[in-house]
Design an enzyme around this catalytic site. Structure first.
Site, PDB file in Angstrom:
ATOM      1  N   ASP A  63      -6.472 -10.882 -10.179  1.00 45.24           N
ATOM      2  CA  ASP A  63      -7.875 -10.760  -9.774  1.00 45.24           C
ATOM      3  C   ASP A  63      -8.164  -9.327  -9.302  1.00 45.24           C
ATOM      4  O   ASP A  63      -9.303  -8.994  -8.966  1.00 45.24           O
ATOM      5  CB  ASP A  63      -8.280 -11.819  -8.739  1.00 45.24           C
ATOM      6  N   SER A  64      -7.118  -8.465  -9.344  1.00 49.02           N
ATOM      7  CA  SER A  64      -7.346  -7.031  -9.146  1.00 49.02           C
ATOM      8  C   SER A  64      -8.295  -6.485 -10.208  1.00 49.02           C
ATOM      9  O   SER A  64      -8.765  -5.346 -10.099  1.00 49.02           O
ATOM     10  CB  SER A  64      -6.020  -6.260  -9.192  1.00 49.02           C
ATOM     11  N   ASP A 102      -4.097 -15.211 -11.968  1.00 48.75           N
ATOM     12  CA  ASP A 102      -4.471 -15.455 -10.569  1.00 48.75           C
ATOM     13  C   ASP A 102      -5.491 -16.586 -10.453  1.00 48.75           C
ATOM     14  O   ASP A 102      -6.463 -16.631 -11.218  1.00 48.75           O
ATOM     15  CB  ASP A 102      -5.129 -14.182  -9.985  1.00 48.75           C
ATOM     16  N   LYS A 132      -0.940 -17.803 -10.336  1.00 49.13           N
ATOM     17  CA  LYS A 132      -0.470 -17.220  -9.066  1.00 49.13           C
ATOM     18  C   LYS A 132      -1.429 -17.652  -7.962  1.00 49.13           C
ATOM     19  O   LYS A 132      -2.651 -17.620  -8.159  1.00 49.13           O
ATOM     20  CB  LYS A 132      -0.384 -15.695  -9.153  1.00 49.13           C
ATOM     21  N   GLU A 134      -2.215 -17.017  -3.833  1.00 54.09           N
ATOM     22  CA  GLU A 134      -1.926 -16.271  -2.607  1.00 54.09           C
ATOM     23  C   GLU A 134      -1.806 -17.242  -1.437  1.00 54.09           C
ATOM     24  O   GLU A 134      -2.572 -18.205  -1.344  1.00 54.09           O
ATOM     25  CB  GLU A 134      -3.066 -15.281  -2.312  1.00 54.09           C
ATOM     26  N   GLU A 197       3.869  -8.370  -1.325  1.00 55.65           N
ATOM     27  CA  GLU A 197       3.015  -7.173  -1.350  1.00 55.65           C
ATOM     28  C   GLU A 197       3.000  -6.486   0.012  1.00 55.65           C
ATOM     29  O   GLU A 197       2.782  -7.130   1.054  1.00 55.65           O
ATOM     30  CB  GLU A 197       1.587  -7.567  -1.769  1.00 55.65           C
TER      31      GLU A 197
HETATM   32  O1  KIV Z   1      -4.333  -9.153  -8.499  1.00 56.84           O
HETATM   33  C1  KIV Z   1      -3.300  -8.499  -8.702  1.00 56.84           C
HETATM   34  O2  KIV Z   1      -3.224  -7.668  -9.617  1.00 56.84           O
HETATM   35  C2  KIV Z   1      -2.165  -8.728  -7.842  1.00 56.84           C
HETATM   36  C3  KIV Z   1      -1.037  -7.758  -7.904  1.00 56.84           C
HETATM   37  C4  KIV Z   1      -1.422  -6.487  -7.278  1.00 56.84           C
HETATM   38  C5  KIV Z   1       0.216  -8.318  -7.362  1.00 56.84           C
HETATM   39  O3  KIV Z   1      -2.156  -9.664  -7.092  1.00 56.84           O
END
Ligand code: KIV
Length: 274
Positions: A63-64, A102, A132, A134, A197
């Site tokens: 989600d970056s 994510d 993924k 968090e 992280e």
């Molecule tokens: O969203 C993302 O790209 C991430 C990475 C920085 C681990 O969570």
């Protein structure tokens, strides 16, 4: 679970340990067998083609993308629909790498039902390999529910960008007791690996030695079982990168210079040639 064939590979994968598809069991095995796991974020078809052909073990549709693709200051505005849109392109371009997507804010935060529904949508509509999520001990029930629904989960502890409003900034997470409690709970909940992280190197080492599942570090030192980097940081799209990152090329500069040359050639009539 890729739906592309080997004709989408740009270059031969001869230098890569195994050219066959990275599965969850293979990913987990790497903790014992090595080599260390390489993971890079990818958000679209061309970037995923380059990453897969270069031999990364896993592509994270992070989600970056809210930061590096949409130009926002945090990841909170990224929607489930946007994650699916980007992940679908990445999966189509990928033959070998494990594709992890994510779960965006605030599905996991709403508890097991919302998280299972969002994670299932992601897998069903993109054919990605895993999601993924968090969170640490407080999210273990949610992670367990998603895994029990048959959806592999990569955990994410230490600095959690979806907690930015609580944290007030992106800073090093030094609470060692809390980190170990979190990673243990996430492992117990059934995650197949954990992103760590922005934690001190010593904590990255301790967590990696403590866990049976692989750790993937970003700003967590060299002792993790693998490393993840943001595509745009690795390729130097901006003028500088976060402290933990490394740019292997300054692509932003190369692109700007190429486009400047094109503009000049259009203006002075050198392009197109007769
Ligand atoms: O969203 C993302 O790209 C991430 C990475 C920085 C681990 O969570």
């Amino acid at each position: 679970m890729s739906n592309s064939d080997s004709s989408s590979i740009l270059y031969p994968l001869s230098s890569i340990p195994s050219s066959s598809k990275i599965t969850i069991p293979k990913f987990r095995e790497r903790k014992k067998t090595g080599p260390k796991i390489s993971m890079v974020t990818g958000y679209d078809y061309p970037s995923a083609r380059f990453l897969d052909a270069a031999g990364v073990d896993a592509i994270l549709v992070g989600d970056s993308l809210g930061n590096v693709v949409q130009g926002k200051s945090n990841t909170l505005g990224v929607t489930l629909g946007q994650m699916i849109y980007h992940a679908e392109m990445v999966v189509r371009a990928t033959s070998r790498a494990l594709v992890v997507v994510d779960v965006p804010f605030p599905y996991a935060q709403q508890g097991p039902r919302a998280a299972v529904r969002a994670a299932a949508q992601i897998l069903k509509r993109t054919a990605a390999d895993a999601v993924k999520i968090e969170g640490g001990a407080g999210r273990s029930e949610t992670i367990r529910a998603v895994v029990e629904a048959g959806i592999p989960v990569l955990g994410h502890c230490g600095l959690k960008p979806q907690d930015i409003k609580l944290l007030g900034g992106y800073s090093l997470q030094r609470d060692g007791e809390r980190l170990i409690r979190d990673v243990e709970a996430v492992q117990e909940a059934g995650a197949f690996g954990i992103v760590l992280e922005c934690i001190p190197t010593a904590l990255g080492k301790e967590a990696t030695e403590f866990l049976k599942i692989p750790t993937i570090g970003i700003g967590a030192g060299p002792h993790c079982d693998g490393q993840v980097l943001v595509y745009h940081d690795l390729l130097g799209f901006g003028d500088s990168e976060p402290k933990h990152a490394k740019a292997y090329v300054r692509l932003g500069q190369i692109i700007t210079e190429a486009v400047q040359r094109h503009c000049e050639e259009v203006r002075d009539g050198a392009f197109p040639e007769p």
